[in-house]
Motif scaffolding. Structure first.
Motif, PDB file in Angstrom:
ATOM      1  N   VAL A 217       0.815  -1.177  -0.025  1.00  0.00           N
ATOM      2  CA  VAL A 217      -0.010   0.204  -0.049  1.00  0.00           C
ATOM      3  C   VAL A 217       0.839   1.324   0.127  1.00  0.00           C
ATOM      4  O   VAL A 217       0.392   2.129  -0.573  1.00  0.00           O
ATOM      5  N   GLY A 218       1.913   1.191   0.662  1.00  0.00           N
ATOM      6  CA  GLY A 218       2.842   2.211   0.861  1.00  0.00           C
ATOM      7  C   GLY A 218       3.494   2.807  -0.654  1.00  0.00           C
ATOM      8  O   GLY A 218       3.621   3.675  -1.273  1.00  0.00           O
ATOM      9  N   ARG A 219       3.953   1.581  -1.317  1.00  0.00           N
ATOM     10  CA  ARG A 219       4.404   1.413  -2.816  1.00  0.00           C
ATOM     11  C   ARG A 219       3.300   1.951  -3.542  1.00  0.00           C
ATOM     12  O   ARG A 219       3.698   3.034  -4.671  1.00  0.00           O
ATOM     13  N   VAL A 220       2.085   1.831  -3.467  1.00  0.00           N
ATOM     14  CA  VAL A 220       1.129   2.074  -4.543  1.00  0.00           C
ATOM     15  C   VAL A 220       0.729   3.379  -4.646  1.00  0.00           C
ATOM     16  O   VAL A 220       0.277   4.011  -5.328  1.00  0.00           O
TER      17      VAL A 220
ATOM     18  N   LEU B 206      -9.610  -3.199   1.952  1.00  0.00           N
ATOM     19  CA  LEU B 206      -8.875  -2.531   3.392  1.00  0.00           C
ATOM     20  C   LEU B 206      -9.777  -2.603   4.469  1.00  0.00           C
ATOM     21  O   LEU B 206      -9.739  -2.874   5.638  1.00  0.00           O
ATOM     22  N   ASP B 207     -10.979  -1.834   4.052  1.00  0.00           N
ATOM     23  CA  ASP B 207     -11.962  -1.452   5.098  1.00  0.00           C
ATOM     24  C   ASP B 207     -12.366  -2.758   5.714  1.00  0.00           C
ATOM     25  O   ASP B 207     -12.848  -3.033   7.002  1.00  0.00           O
ATOM     26  N   ARG B 208     -12.906  -4.081   4.815  1.00  0.00           N
ATOM     27  CA  ARG B 208     -13.385  -5.082   5.225  1.00  0.00           C
ATOM     28  C   ARG B 208     -12.242  -5.810   6.067  1.00  0.00           C
ATOM     29  O   ARG B 208     -12.900  -6.517   7.263  1.00  0.00           O
TER      30      ARG B 208
ATOM     31  N   GLU C  46      -4.026   3.249   9.215  1.00  0.00           N
ATOM     32  CA  GLU C  46      -3.235   4.662   8.973  1.00  0.00           C
ATOM     33  C   GLU C  46      -3.067   4.701   7.377  1.00  0.00           C
ATOM     34  O   GLU C  46      -3.348   5.433   6.796  1.00  0.00           O
ATOM     35  N   ARG C  47      -2.555   3.375   6.724  1.00  0.00           N
ATOM     36  CA  ARG C  47      -2.430   3.700   5.326  1.00  0.00           C
ATOM     37  C   ARG C  47      -3.490   3.779   4.478  1.00  0.00           C
ATOM     38  O   ARG C  47      -3.595   4.208   3.589  1.00  0.00           O
ATOM     39  N   ARG C  48      -4.623   2.973   5.003  1.00  0.00           N
ATOM     40  CA  ARG C  48      -5.835   3.053   4.320  1.00  0.00           C
ATOM     41  C   ARG C  48      -6.326   4.652   4.321  1.00  0.00           C
ATOM     42  O   ARG C  48      -6.830   5.021   3.211  1.00  0.00           O
ATOM     43  N   GLN C  49      -6.394   5.122   5.197  1.00  0.00           N
ATOM     44  CA  GLN C  49      -6.762   6.597   5.355  1.00  0.00           C
ATOM     45  C   GLN C  49      -5.917   7.490   4.421  1.00  0.00           C
ATOM     46  O   GLN C  49      -6.357   8.236   3.573  1.00  0.00           O
ATOM     47  N   ASP C  50      -4.546   7.227   4.375  1.00  0.00           N
ATOM     48  CA  ASP C  50      -3.614   7.946   3.434  1.00  0.00           C
ATOM     49  C   ASP C  50      -3.928   7.687   2.069  1.00  0.00           C
ATOM     50  O   ASP C  50      -3.849   8.609   1.263  1.00  0.00           O
ATOM     51  N   LEU C  51      -4.109   6.572   1.757  1.00  0.00           N
ATOM     52  CA  LEU C  51      -4.335   5.958   0.511  1.00  0.00           C
ATOM     53  C   LEU C  51      -5.786   6.540  -0.129  1.00  0.00           C
ATOM     54  O   LEU C  51      -5.665   7.270  -1.119  1.00  0.00           O
ATOM     55  N   ASN C  52      -6.710   6.788   0.652  1.00  0.00           N
ATOM     56  CA  ASN C  52      -7.855   7.518   0.412  1.00  0.00           C
ATOM     57  C   ASN C  52      -7.701   8.949   0.217  1.00  0.00           C
ATOM     58  O   ASN C  52      -8.326   9.590  -0.816  1.00  0.00           O
ATOM     59  N   ASP C  53      -6.836   9.344   0.977  1.00  0.00           N
ATOM     60  CA  ASP C  53      -6.504  10.949   0.955  1.00  0.00           C
ATOM     61  C   ASP C  53      -5.955  11.220  -0.362  1.00  0.00           C
ATOM     62  O   ASP C  53      -5.971  12.082  -1.062  1.00  0.00           O
TER      63      ASP C  53
END
Lengths: 149, 152
Positions: free
Chosen positions: B60-63, B84-86, B124-131
């Protein structure tokens, strides 16, 4: 590579440094940012703003249980601006920063670059971080000129 | 070339996240039901789960670095965030169950702690990905400021 930071970063660092729980923070920052790194060395982590010209990055230092360091990389000038940091755990631990905080950080860094109101991060002989007021190069030349007269 | 690499990275991330989302259902159900016999299995499961989450966290960080996504790729990104939410909802429940289980057994909290760290990192990464791909690009103020910053 020039390592700069905002005043907010310096203040937050100062607060955390006083807390024994975060005694490792200073040396971790030195290891990752003030040990002769180049822009290529620090231009990684999680890209928060999608920009490849002025990437806004989040670095986990040293790992997911440690600290979050937020910084901008201005690639063309070989500059980085450390803008915020927080621990993930402990008394000052925070889960994450939200969208509005990210927006504010971006505004802060724009304002500080335009006003040249940022600090230079350096290492002391005792291997500690010190913050110095940024002096534009032309002002340094003027000051040196005055001193030599 | 760049488009192919971006597309591959996005699809690759979707596959990995989907795999972990499916795997969790079979991995965790048995280990809590049989109390004493399953202690070792729970410990191993926590470690494996923490490793799975760490693997996703890295991807997720790399994407976050992929650029110029097509509409189709953005839709894939949306699917990744939904998955990710699931995982997050399910693993949060799992964490609570195992915490209760641990308080009654002799499992060292170490494995649970590692699992929690990986799970919190994923949240945390899920939130950042969405942002990164949706909230901030849709925010005119942020994008205008970014243009200004890039031109300084």
């Amino acid at each position: 590579m020039n390592v700069y930071c905002t005043n907010k970063f310096a203040v937050e660092f100062g607060k955390l440094k006083k807390n024994k729980k975060y005694a490792d923070l200073e040396q971790l920052l030195i290891k990752d940012f003030l040990s002769g790194q180049t822009i290529a060395d620090v231009n990684n982590g999680d890209l928060l703003n999608g920009s490849t010209i002025a990437p806004f990055l989040k670095k986990r230092v040293p790992d997911a249980a440690g600290y979050r360091i937020y910084y901008y990389v201005i690639i063309k000038d070989d500059d980085i601006y450390l803008t915020w940091l927080h621990p993930k755990i402990g008394p000052a631990g925070i889960d994450n920063i939200g969208k509005e905080f990210k927006k504010q950080i971006q505004k802060d860094v724009i304002a500080c670059i335009k006003a040249k109101d940022f600090l230079v991060m350096k290492l002391t002989p005792d291997n500690e971080i010190k913050f110095e007021e940024y002096v534009p190069k032309q002002n340094v030349a003027v000051q040196q000129n005055k001193a030599s007269k | 070339m760049e488009c192919t690499t971006s597309k591959n990275r996005v699809i690759d991330t979707l596959i990995e996240v989907n795999k972990v989302s499916v795997a969790e259902k079979t991995n965790k159900q048995d280990s809590i039901n049989k109390f004493l016999d399953k202690i070792l299995e729970v410990k191993q499961d926590l470690t494996r789960r923490a490793d799975d989450l760490s693997s996703i966290n890295e991807k997720v960080g790399r994407v976050t670095w992929v650029q110029n996504l097509t509409d189709e790729e953005l839709e894939t990104m949306r699917k990744i965030i939904d998955l990710l939410d699931r995982i997050i909802v399910s693993d949060k429940k799992y964490f609570i169950k195992v915490s209760t289980f641990i308080s009654r057994s002799k499992i060292s909290p170490h494995e649970l702690s590692l699992f929690k760290i990986s799970l919190d990192d994923l949240i945390e990464r899920r939130q950042d990905l969405n942002d990164r791909f949706f909230s901030l690009p849709d925010d005119d103020e942020f994008m205008n400021d970014l243009k200004e910053l890039e031109s300084l």
